[in-house]
Enzyme design. Structure first.
Site, PDB file in Angstrom:
ATOM      1  N   GLU A   1     -10.514   7.181   0.517  1.00  0.00           N
ATOM      2  CA  GLU A   1      -9.353   7.653   1.290  1.00  0.00           C
ATOM      3  C   GLU A   1      -8.066   7.701   0.473  1.00  0.00           C
ATOM      4  OE1 GLU A   1      -8.956   5.473   4.960  1.00  0.00           O
ATOM      5  OE2 GLU A   1     -10.877   6.193   5.709  1.00  0.00           O
TER       6      GLU A   1
ATOM      7  N   GLU B   1     -18.089   6.397   6.525  1.00  0.00           N
ATOM      8  CA  GLU B   1     -17.570   5.420   7.508  1.00  0.00           C
ATOM      9  C   GLU B   1     -17.460   6.103   8.856  1.00  0.00           C
ATOM     10  OE1 GLU B   1     -13.795   3.487   6.609  1.00  0.00           O
ATOM     11  OE2 GLU B   1     -14.347   3.249   4.509  1.00  0.00           O
TER      12      GLU B   1
HETATM   13  C1  BG6 Z   1     -10.815   3.188   6.904  1.00  0.00           C
HETATM   14  C2  BG6 Z   1     -10.729   2.342   5.678  1.00  0.00           C
HETATM   15  O1  BG6 Z   1      -9.634   3.913   7.003  1.00  0.00           O
HETATM   16  O2  BG6 Z   1     -10.860   2.595   8.145  1.00  0.00           O
HETATM   17  C3  BG6 Z   1     -11.022   0.866   5.898  1.00  0.00           C
HETATM   18  O3  BG6 Z   1     -11.495   2.847   4.626  1.00  0.00           O
HETATM   19  C4  BG6 Z   1     -10.494   0.419   7.230  1.00  0.00           C
HETATM   20  O4  BG6 Z   1     -10.507   0.152   4.819  1.00  0.00           O
HETATM   21  C5  BG6 Z   1     -11.193   1.231   8.320  1.00  0.00           C
HETATM   22  O5  BG6 Z   1     -10.636  -0.948   7.448  1.00  0.00           O
HETATM   23  C6  BG6 Z   1     -10.825   0.869   9.736  1.00  0.00           C
HETATM   24  O6  BG6 Z   1      -9.476   1.017   9.971  1.00  0.00           O
HETATM   25  P1  BG6 Z   1      -8.576  -0.212  10.387  1.00  0.00           P
HETATM   26  O7  BG6 Z   1      -7.186   0.212  10.067  1.00  0.00           O
HETATM   27  O8  BG6 Z   1      -8.784  -0.416  11.837  1.00  0.00           O
HETATM   28  O9  BG6 Z   1      -9.019  -1.343   9.570  1.00  0.00           O
END
Ligand code: BG6
Length: 465
Positions: free
Chosen positions: A168, A369
């Site tokens: 990202e 993800e």
């Molecule tokens: C993604 C990232 O944006 O989302 C992670 O690669 C992150 O590092 C995940 O933890 C979930 O988002 P958040 O802000 O709820 O942790």
């Protein structure tokens, strides 16, 4: 009853975390920007929980990885921390304990029958490089990143066959230089634009280096991008459509196009030139970007983006920002994850699949993800002491159904990784929202498989559901 959604043979059923979010900062030789930020402003972090221990992966990686095997995963992504692996940031010389640790992790993943996917940057710039050189605005830092990458390829390339340069990268641009959610939390459009370019350059230069090394001959290298498609308020309003196009070009295609096609989107380049905020580049660098595109793409997908033509007054005192060109649109009736404040819109996964198929050479890609962060999961603990997270299973199923449709229609997707295997630390949100298949009790570090962990095991075994 037979399964309805069967995925291609060899499909990756896995999950992702990152070094800074899981390991804890034990024994690191340098601080990254989050380690430092927590030292100076701990109150910014939910419940004042910082990065020191996180989920203790540094100490418990063997039993953690055994749990990932237990829930049937066949692949697992984490990241190598620059601040852990490298002793001398200028030369790229590795730190002995960092090498021992990552060797242990990689060997353990393989021993447990999983494919390791190693990423090199997950928001974790060494803070010294910010203080000394201005971080990602500096081309010297780009070259130091390439040295770090080379050290990692040389050390682990015999066993790691799937690499990612960045996770990202647009979030670094947004967080550090536009919207103040990463240290140094500045609002500086010009620096944001240079950072955007430098991160693309760093990725291409690392890929170039990778391809010269003997140890990488049978390996593949990609990048992980968070693609949040921009949907216009109305497809009939030309101004809304224009706004969506600009948003896509800045927040999605500014990395997607160079990574896959070796060039920046025309719309973006013209806009930055017209606004006099264009990045500094050389012809030589542009040809490195052109000639070093990725082998595969990882796509993080959580939420769509809804936009409309600019209606509010733009605050000029902020200087240049992409926000000059759009307003976010709160679509009436949108379905929300109330904890994270993100819209849930599974169909976007299908739209992404088709976009990659039709506009990005149908490059091999995977969902790197996808997940649902929920606060207060203790309330779903059943009488046996495990979390019944049916909402998460439903969330995954809905997204997988759309992914399946995209694959059936020819999109070249080879896997699905969720965020995250074991509840992990989430930057300023720390442990507020939990995402894992496996829960962590922060006081005891006890880890327990949730209902979704048993569910993914079945899905992985059956290659579908
Ligand atoms: C993604 C990232 O944006 O989302 C992670 O690669 C992150 O590092 C995940 O933890 C979930 O988002 P958040 O802000 O709820 O942790």
């Amino acid at each position: 009853m037979g399964n309805k959604y069967i995925f291609p043979e060899g499909f990756w059923w896995g999950s992702a975390t990152s070094g800074p979010q899981s390991e804890g900062s034990f024994n690191k030789k340098h601080k990254n920007v989050f380690d430092y930020w927590y030292e100076v402003e701990p109150e910014i972090f939910f419940d004042n929980v910082g990065p020191q221990v996180t989920s203790n992966f540094y100490n418990s990686y063997k039993s953690d990885i055994a749990m990932l095997k237990e829930i049937g995963l066949n692949s697992f992504r984490t990241s190598i921390q620059w601040t852990r692996l490298i002793k001398d940031l200028e030369t790229g010389e590795p730190d002995e304990d960092g090498v021992r640790f990552y060797n242990g992790v990689i060997d353990e993943i393989i021993k447990n029958g999983m494919i390791p996917v190693m990423n090199l940057h997950h928001f974790d710039l060494p803070v010294e490089l910010y203080n000394k050189y201005g971080g990602w605005t500096s081309k010297h830092v780009v070259d130091l990143f390439v040295k770090f990458a080379e050290t990692a390829f040389e050390l682990f390339g015999d066993r790691v066959k799937f690499w990612a340069t960045f996770n990202e990268p647009i979030v670094v641009v947004e967080g550090q230089y536009l919207y103040k959610f990463h240290y140094p939390k500045l609002v500086d459009g010009k620096k944001a634009v240079q950072t955007l370019y430098n991160l693309n350059l760093a990725s291409a230069k690392a890929i170039e280096r990778f391809r010269t090394l003997e140890c990488s001959k049978d390996g593949k290298i990609g990048i992980i991008l968070n693609l949040t498609p921009a949907y216009p308020r109305s497809t009939e309003n030309i101004e809304d459509l224009k706004a969506a196009k600009i948003v896509d070009s800045f927040f999605n295609n500014s990395f997607l196009d160079p990574a896959v096609k070796g060039e920046f989107p025309k719309v973006l380049v013209e806009l930055l030139e017209d606004d006099n905020v264009m990045w500094e580049s050389t012809e030589e660098e542009m040809s490195i970007i052109k000639n070093n595109t990725v082998d595969f793409l990882g796509v993080n997908y959580y939420q769509p983006r809804r936009v409309k033509a600019k209606e509010s007054n733009y605050d000029d005192s902020l200087g240049w920002m992409p926000d000059k060109y759009f307003d976010n649109y709160e679509m009436p009736g949108r379905r929300m994850n109330p904890y994270r404040g993100w819209e849930i819109y599974p169909k976007a996964i299908y739209d992404i699949s088709i976009n990659i198929r039709d506009n990005y050479n149908n490059i091999p890609w995977f969902i790197s993800e996808n997940g649902m962060g929920v606060e207060g999961e203790e309330k779903y603990i059943n009488e046996k002491g495990f979390i019944d997270d049916d909402y998460r299973i439903d969330f995954f199923k809905e997204h997988l159904e759309y992914l399946h449709k995209g694959i059936e229609e020819g999109s070249n997707c080879f896997g699905y990784h969720t965020w995250t295997p074991i509840d992990c630390w989430s930057w300023c949100n720390a442990y507020k929202n939990r995402y894992g298949f496996i829960s962590v009790d922060l006081k005891t570090q006890e880890k327990k498989i949730k209902k979704s962990g048993n569910w993914i095991k079945e899905v992985s075994k059956n290659n579908g559901f």
